[in-house]
Design an enzyme around this catalytic site. Structure first.
Site, mmCIF file in Angstrom:
data_model
loop_
_atom_site.group_PDB
_atom_site.id
_atom_site.type_symbol
_atom_site.label_atom_id
_atom_site.label_comp_id
_atom_site.label_asym_id
_atom_site.label_seq_id
_atom_site.Cartn_x
_atom_site.Cartn_y
_atom_site.Cartn_z
ATOM 1 N NE ARG A 103 -2.275 1.541 3.640
ATOM 2 C CZ ARG A 103 -2.975 1.919 4.711
ATOM 3 N NH1 ARG A 103 -4.291 1.859 4.684
ATOM 4 N NH2 ARG A 103 -2.370 2.324 5.802
ATOM 5 C CB THR A 107 -2.054 7.140 -3.352
ATOM 6 O OG1 THR A 107 -1.499 5.805 -3.402
ATOM 7 C CG2 THR A 107 -1.087 8.108 -4.014
ATOM 8 C CG ASP A 202 1.855 -2.012 10.588
ATOM 9 O OD1 ASP A 202 2.101 -3.238 10.481
ATOM 10 O OD2 ASP A 202 1.920 -1.223 9.637
ATOM 11 C CG ASP A 205 5.381 -2.446 11.728
ATOM 12 O OD1 ASP A 205 5.890 -3.089 10.781
ATOM 13 O OD2 ASP A 205 5.212 -1.214 11.699
#
Length: 211
Positions: A103, A107, A202, A205
């Site tokens: 990703r 954007t 995340d 992570d």
């Protein structure tokens, strides 16, 4: 699109521990594995089976077994790998494909950088593993990739989902194919960076560390 939010005390308990910022990576991986198995139990409720004769120690009878072609499990790299063991524990005879999506953090658009999938997925039930359904971009791109290869029955298993992402998926596929999203919870919203709130951070992570 069909949405299934799994309302179960054990699911809520494990999700709460996953949300805790103090949960270390080894514990996070174990909890994610356990939670995926619980979600997979519900996600496979409509898995296709066929009659199968069997002889018990007492008498012959007829049971069922998974139909062919076998279902295929598709973890989205890298975070989806943390969900794979929990899924194949429940579906050990399923085949496993891999799809690498990345990703763009500006954007928020997802693009494919790697795949290991059959060229023809016609007639296959596909189970996509992606921990976070946030903006919906990665999941839409992944499912579109599967549909282009002939899939028409796709179930996405996500630890968490955001309302915005669910709407993106619904808009993309409502008139195209049978798409189901199974998740432990639908959270409040996305923040300005595209993270789920309150979320759990995340997932990649927290599973594997920051690399």
């Amino acid at each position: 699109m069909r949405l299934s939010v799994i309302d179960h005390p054990l699911v809520a308990h494990k999700l709460t521990a996953l949300r805790d910022r103090g949960t270390d990576s080894p514990t996070f991986r174990r909890l994610a594995d356990e939670l995926v198995t619980l979600l997979a139990y519900e996600a496979t409720r409509d898995v296709r089976v066929e009659p199968h004769p069997v002889t018990t120690p007492v008498s012959p009878t007829v049971g069922v077994r998974l139909s062919t072609p076998k279902p295929i499990v598709v973890p989205i790299l890298r975070a989806g790998l943390g969900m794979l063991d929990g899924m194949v524990r429940l579906l050990p005879t399923a085949e496993v494909g891999f799809l690498g999506m990345i990703r763009d953090e500006e954007t928020l658009q997802a693009t494919t950088y790697a795949n290991r999938l059959p060229d023809d997925l016609s007639g296959r039930q596909c189970y996509v593993l992606d921990p976070m359904l946030a903006t919906g971009g990665t999941l839409v791109a992944s499912i579109t990739y599967l549909l282009e290869r002939g899939a028409r029955d796709v179930t996405a298993i996500c630890l968490l989902a955001a309302p915005e992402g669910l709407e993106v998926v619904r808009t993309a596929f409502d008139d195209v194919a049978a798409v189901t999203v199974v998740t432990a919870a639908v959270d409040e919203r996305l923040d300005s960076s595209g993270y789920i709130v309150p979320g759990l951070g995340d997932a990649g992570d927290r599973l594997y560390g920051v690399v």
